[in-house]
Write an enzyme that holds these catalytic residues in place. Structure first.
Site, PDB file in Angstrom:
ATOM      1  N   THR A 127       0.820  -1.217   0.000  1.00 55.94           N
ATOM      2  CA  THR A 127       0.000   0.000   0.000  1.00 55.94           C
ATOM      3  C   THR A 127       0.852   1.265   0.000  1.00 55.94           C
ATOM      4  O   THR A 127       1.844   1.365   0.730  1.00 55.94           O
ATOM      5  CB  THR A 127      -0.914   0.016   1.229  1.00 55.94           C
ATOM      6  OG1 THR A 127      -1.707  -1.163   1.226  1.00 55.94           O
ATOM      7  CG2 THR A 127      -1.815   1.245   1.226  1.00 55.94           C
ATOM      8  N   ASP A 134      -8.061   2.511  -3.694  1.00 59.04           N
ATOM      9  CA  ASP A 134      -8.863   2.501  -2.471  1.00 59.04           C
ATOM     10  C   ASP A 134      -9.164   3.923  -2.013  1.00 59.04           C
ATOM     11  O   ASP A 134      -8.265   4.649  -1.583  1.00 59.04           O
ATOM     12  CB  ASP A 134      -8.122   1.745  -1.372  1.00 59.04           C
ATOM     13  CG  ASP A 134      -8.940   1.590  -0.099  1.00 59.04           C
ATOM     14  OD1 ASP A 134     -10.136   1.954  -0.106  1.00 59.04           O
ATOM     15  OD2 ASP A 134      -8.391   1.107   0.902  1.00 59.04           O
ATOM     16  N   LYS A 144      -3.868   4.639  -2.220  1.00 59.12           N
ATOM     17  CA  LYS A 144      -4.906   5.315  -1.461  1.00 59.12           C
ATOM     18  C   LYS A 144      -5.265   6.632  -2.146  1.00 59.12           C
ATOM     19  O   LYS A 144      -4.384   7.420  -2.514  1.00 59.12           O
ATOM     20  CB  LYS A 144      -4.426   5.592  -0.033  1.00 59.12           C
ATOM     21  CG  LYS A 144      -4.213   4.335   0.803  1.00 59.12           C
ATOM     22  CD  LYS A 144      -5.518   3.685   1.185  1.00 59.12           C
ATOM     23  CE  LYS A 144      -5.314   2.561   2.179  1.00 59.12           C
ATOM     24  NZ  LYS A 144      -6.583   1.943   2.615  1.00 59.12           N
ATOM     25  N   LYS A 150     -11.806  -8.364   6.328  1.00 57.29           N
ATOM     26  CA  LYS A 150     -10.726  -8.136   7.284  1.00 57.29           C
ATOM     27  C   LYS A 150     -11.112  -8.840   8.581  1.00 57.29           C
ATOM     28  O   LYS A 150     -12.215  -8.626   9.087  1.00 57.29           O
ATOM     29  CB  LYS A 150     -10.519  -6.639   7.545  1.00 57.29           C
ATOM     30  CG  LYS A 150      -9.994  -5.866   6.350  1.00 57.29           C
ATOM     31  CD  LYS A 150      -9.863  -4.390   6.662  1.00 57.29           C
ATOM     32  CE  LYS A 150      -9.334  -3.619   5.448  1.00 57.29           C
ATOM     33  NZ  LYS A 150      -9.323  -2.156   5.667  1.00 57.29           N
ATOM     34  N   ASP A 190     -15.518  -2.441   1.489  1.00 56.85           N
ATOM     35  CA  ASP A 190     -14.650  -2.697   2.643  1.00 56.85           C
ATOM     36  C   ASP A 190     -15.378  -2.274   3.908  1.00 56.85           C
ATOM     37  O   ASP A 190     -15.986  -3.080   4.600  1.00 56.85           O
ATOM     38  CB  ASP A 190     -13.324  -1.963   2.477  1.00 56.85           C
ATOM     39  CG  ASP A 190     -12.401  -2.139   3.687  1.00 56.85           C
ATOM     40  OD1 ASP A 190     -12.732  -2.913   4.598  1.00 56.85           O
ATOM     41  OD2 ASP A 190     -11.334  -1.497   3.725  1.00 56.85           O
ATOM     42  N   GLU A 229     -11.909   0.040  -4.637  1.00 62.43           N
ATOM     43  CA  GLU A 229     -12.345  -0.309  -3.282  1.00 62.43           C
ATOM     44  C   GLU A 229     -13.029   0.846  -2.546  1.00 62.43           C
ATOM     45  O   GLU A 229     -12.515   1.960  -2.528  1.00 62.43           O
ATOM     46  CB  GLU A 229     -11.129  -0.787  -2.479  1.00 62.43           C
ATOM     47  CG  GLU A 229     -11.458  -1.302  -1.099  1.00 62.43           C
ATOM     48  CD  GLU A 229     -10.224  -1.791  -0.368  1.00 62.43           C
ATOM     49  OE1 GLU A 229     -10.310  -2.022   0.846  1.00 62.43           O
ATOM     50  OE2 GLU A 229      -9.154  -1.929  -0.999  1.00 62.43           O
TER      51      GLU A 229
END
Length: 344
Positions: free
Chosen positions: A133, A187, A160, A264, A240, A215
């Site tokens: 990430t 994301d 991100k 998760k 998510d 995402e």
């Protein structure tokens, strides 16, 4: 074998550099380790890692749950773990503690019976590949980090986004120049409006960017917005923050609002995660597995879960790489993006 005691320990970590997502910036991470001791002395470990902006949990809240958990499961047999999971389902306000307790129970069970955890979960694989990430930062730093990760063998980069659409596009296009074999998980952490999300996806598609997952583009409770993006995006849309429990997953599947779910353990625990795997398989929904701010101890549980079930198209299990850890405590070996669990 019955559970004799439950102990919590609060642990402090520092990020190697500030980590920014659309919901805020984090320089430190406080987790709560859970240790379950059986009557024969066997110990099982789990780790609770949460972000208040995502789950509403704080380290102080988690730490104070020790007595409650002790009273809830002490005296129960780890061999009857499904009965323990019926108890942990009551920990709705602290999903990270639910996860840590369930992981510790399975760890203790496996140690007592001579199993590796991935074998307990089905033994489908003993190797997986993770992405890595890049948080929200400057264009220059984004490219610098992407080049470093590329040189280390990472070919799936999680970028991100969600604070500035124009800058987000610029960063992804620039990083894409590093290698033609790159794939992206984009994301937004709820950062876009539905129309902004679709605009981003369409721009990247026109530029022929290989986005494998888009995402959580919109607010977690905006199911209609998520559905709008899903049906207007050329890329697979994943939920998510919108999915913590099996019931959340079922709702989004019924609404046809998603192509994929990011499980998760820190949101779902093992119990709900197993149920979501089955739901997704029945509905033809793809899965990825992610993490919060777990150290090598906590990320190990997710690695074993992912490899054992073999259920995931993408693995985002890299949080331990962002933390300064004095001691590595994971039950796995890693070289670049490749994670291996040695066979027994």
């Amino acid at each position: 074998m019955k559970i004799k005691s439950v102990e919590f320990k609060r642990v402090f970590y520092r990020y190697k550099e500030p980590f920014t997502i659309s919901l805020g910036t984090h320089e430190t991470q406080e987790n709560v380790e859970v240790c379950i001791t059986l009557e024969d002395g066997t110990r099982g470990y789990g780790e609770a890692s949460a972000l208040f902006v995502i789950s509403g949990e704080t380290p102080q809240m988690l730490e104070k749950m020790e007595k409650t958990v002790q009273e809830m499961i002490a005296g129960m047999s780890v061999e009857r773990y499904e009965l323990i999971f019926e108890q942990t389902q009551k920990l709705k306000a602290t999903p990270a503690i639910k996860a840590a307790v369930e992981c510790a129970v399975i760890d203790a069970f496996c140690k007592r019976h001579g199993l590796r955890q991935y074998e307990f979960f089905g033994g489908a694989k003993n190797k997986i590949e993770t992405d890595i990430t890049i948080g929200i930062t400057t264009l220059e730093r984004t490219v610098e980090k992407a080049k470093k990760y590329y040189s280390e063998g990472f070919r799936i980069l999680k970028i991100k986004v969600g604070k500035n659409l124009k800058e987000d596009v610029e960063k992804i296009l620039k990083v894409n120049e590093i290698g033609k074999d790159l794939s992206f998980i984009v994301d937004a952490n709820q950062g876009y409006s539905p129309k902004e999300a679709v605009e981003l996806a369409q721009i990247l598609y026109r530029e022929k960017i290989n986005v494998v997952v888009f995402e959580q583009p919109v607010k977690k409770d905006d199911i209609l917005g998520l559905k709008y993006v899903r049906w207007n995006s050329p890329y697979p849309v994943a939920a998510d923050e919108s999915v913590f429990t099996m019931y959340d997953a079922l709702r989004l599947i019924k609404e046809e609002a998603i192509d994929m779910i990011n499980i998760k353990l820190m949101k779902s625990g093992i119990s709900d995660a197993l149920a979501i795997v089955k739901l997704a398989k029945a509905a033809g929904i793809q899965l990825m597995i992610g993490c919060m701010g777990e150290s090598s101890l906590g990320i190990s549980a997710s690695i074993h879960f992912a490899a054992g079930t073999g259920a995931f198209a993408y693995h985002d299990l890299d949080s331990h790489l962002s933390l300064v850890e004095e001691t590595f405590r994971g039950d796995f070996k890693q070289q670049g993006p490749l994670i291996t669990l040695e066979e027994t």
